[in-house]
Design a protein around this motif. Structure first.
Motif, PDB file in Angstrom:
ATOM      1  N   GLY A   1       6.443   9.152  -5.008  1.00 53.44           N
ATOM      2  CA  GLY A   1       5.323   9.042  -4.346  1.00 53.44           C
ATOM      3  C   GLY A   1       4.358   7.970  -4.478  1.00 53.44           C
ATOM      4  O   GLY A   1       5.113   6.905  -4.866  1.00 53.44           O
ATOM      5  N   MET A   2       3.205   8.090  -3.786  1.00 52.25           N
ATOM      6  CA  MET A   2       2.289   6.828  -3.890  1.00 52.25           C
ATOM      7  C   MET A   2       1.104   6.937  -4.088  1.00 52.25           C
ATOM      8  O   MET A   2       0.515   8.263  -3.707  1.00 52.25           O
ATOM      9  N   ASP A   3       0.184   5.945  -4.793  1.00 52.94           N
ATOM     10  CA  ASP A   3      -1.414   6.221  -4.822  1.00 52.94           C
ATOM     11  C   ASP A   3      -1.960   5.030  -3.941  1.00 52.94           C
ATOM     12  O   ASP A   3      -1.566   4.317  -3.767  1.00 52.94           O
ATOM     13  N   ILE A   4      -2.747   5.691  -3.203  1.00 56.07           N
ATOM     14  CA  ILE A   4      -3.572   4.898  -2.281  1.00 56.07           C
ATOM     15  C   ILE A   4      -5.172   4.962  -2.620  1.00 56.07           C
ATOM     16  O   ILE A   4      -5.673   6.065  -2.929  1.00 56.07           O
ATOM     17  N   THR A   5      -5.665   3.732  -3.040  1.00 50.88           N
ATOM     18  CA  THR A   5      -7.013   3.594  -3.287  1.00 50.88           C
ATOM     19  C   THR A   5      -7.843   2.534  -2.166  1.00 50.88           C
ATOM     20  O   THR A   5      -7.315   1.684  -1.716  1.00 50.88           O
ATOM     21  N   ALA A   6      -9.176   2.801  -2.014  1.00 53.20           N
ATOM     22  CA  ALA A   6     -10.173   2.064  -1.071  1.00 53.20           C
ATOM     23  C   ALA A   6     -11.475   1.891  -1.749  1.00 53.20           C
ATOM     24  O   ALA A   6     -11.686   2.947  -2.309  1.00 53.20           O
ATOM     25  N   PRO A   7     -11.918   0.835  -1.556  1.00 53.18           N
ATOM     26  CA  PRO A   7     -13.431   0.711  -2.179  1.00 53.18           C
ATOM     27  C   PRO A   7     -14.328   1.964  -1.851  1.00 53.18           C
ATOM     28  O   PRO A   7     -14.568   2.238  -0.695  1.00 53.18           O
ATOM     29  N   GLY A   8     -15.158   2.734  -2.765  1.00 61.90           N
ATOM     30  CA  GLY A   8     -15.829   3.767  -2.414  1.00 61.90           C
ATOM     31  C   GLY A   8     -15.116   4.948  -2.102  1.00 61.90           C
ATOM     32  O   GLY A   8     -16.038   5.994  -1.894  1.00 61.90           O
ATOM     33  N   GLU A   9     -14.001   4.989  -2.304  1.00 61.21           N
ATOM     34  CA  GLU A   9     -13.271   6.371  -1.870  1.00 61.21           C
ATOM     35  C   GLU A   9     -12.636   6.996  -2.947  1.00 61.21           C
ATOM     36  O   GLU A   9     -12.323   6.127  -4.034  1.00 61.21           O
ATOM     37  N   GLU A  10     -12.466   8.342  -2.906  1.00 59.57           N
ATOM     38  CA  GLU A  10     -11.884   8.969  -4.016  1.00 59.57           C
ATOM     39  C   GLU A  10     -10.232   8.462  -3.818  1.00 59.57           C
ATOM     40  O   GLU A  10      -9.582   8.366  -2.916  1.00 59.57           O
ATOM     41  N   PRO A  11      -9.512   8.409  -4.987  1.00 61.74           N
ATOM     42  CA  PRO A  11      -7.973   7.771  -5.046  1.00 61.74           C
ATOM     43  C   PRO A  11      -7.503   8.991  -4.332  1.00 61.74           C
ATOM     44  O   PRO A  11      -7.506  10.407  -4.627  1.00 61.74           O
TER      45      PRO A  11
END
Length: 216
Positions: free
Chosen positions: A123-133
């Motif tokens: 799978g993969m993990d996605i993160t963005a500033p200010g957002e829940e992972p």
């Protein structure tokens, strides 16, 4: 015996410089004593095949690990606005990996031994500033006009301008689990586990202003 025409002696050799713990030489000498007890020198008559040096499966495992190359994630997403390839605030944005492999395997063999290392995509993990992972179990669902559901979507809650930028950095990192086998026998997980590099996609996130004037 190097000039002996009737045959030659063959024996192993251990070098302390290759010992992984240079501060524990007693362990090295214990290892070498055990090695020579089980691998004595042998005389091979002329014209006969010399013995093949034994190669530990763990050494072959390390060779396989060094040659196991995990691909960089190729992130794609939808929607993509014409012009800047961006998405919109609070709109489910589908994420997926293009050409995502599911299993990679490397095999190494020498000296009568063999080892295989197999990595399985998890799978993969996605993160963005200010957002829940966001953690996705698979590579995501590529968008098509007939696709209705996805396994990997993120609704970005703020526009890129709120970050003082023209685009929001979205970071994606794939997950892999790797095991190994020696001479056909499963040996479990390798240590350490694969830790691939993350990649960053700069995605413009815009707002759509709506004016509600009432009903009538």
């Amino acid at each position: 015996y190097k000039d002996d025409v009737t045959g030659h002696w063959y024996g192993g050799e251990c070098t302390s410089g290759n010992w992984p713990d240079q501060n524990n030489m007693p362990a090295f000498f214990t290892f070498t004593n055990q090695f020579f007890d089980t691998h004595p020198s042998v005389f091979v008559p002329a014209a006969q095949t010399p013995p093949v040096p034994p190669v530990p499966p763990v050494l072959l495992r390390e060779v396989a690990i060094k040659n196991l190359t995990l691909p960089d994630p190729k992130l794609d997403w939808n929607p993509k606005r014409l012009g800047n390839q961006g998405t919109l605030v609070n709109l489910d944005t589908w994420f997926w990996l293009d050409e995502a492999p599911t299993t990679l395997s490397v095999h190494a063999a020498a000296g009568g031994s063999e080892a295989s290392v197999t990595a399985i995509f998890g799978g993969m993990d996605i993160t963005a500033p200010g957002e829940e992972p966001l953690s996705c179990a698979g590579p995501g669902t590529p968008y098509t006009p007939t696709a209705h559901t996805t396994t990997c979507a993120l609704a970005v809650s703020q526009a890129s301008v709120a970050l003082g930028a023209v685009a929001t950095p979205v970071t994606v990192k794939s997950r892999w689990t790797a095991t190994w086998s020696a001479n056909g026998v499963d040996q479990g997980l390798i240590t350490p586990q694969p830790n691939p590099d993350a990649i960053i996609a700069n995605i413009p996130v815009d707002e759509v202003q709506t004016l509600v004037t009432g009903t009538g």
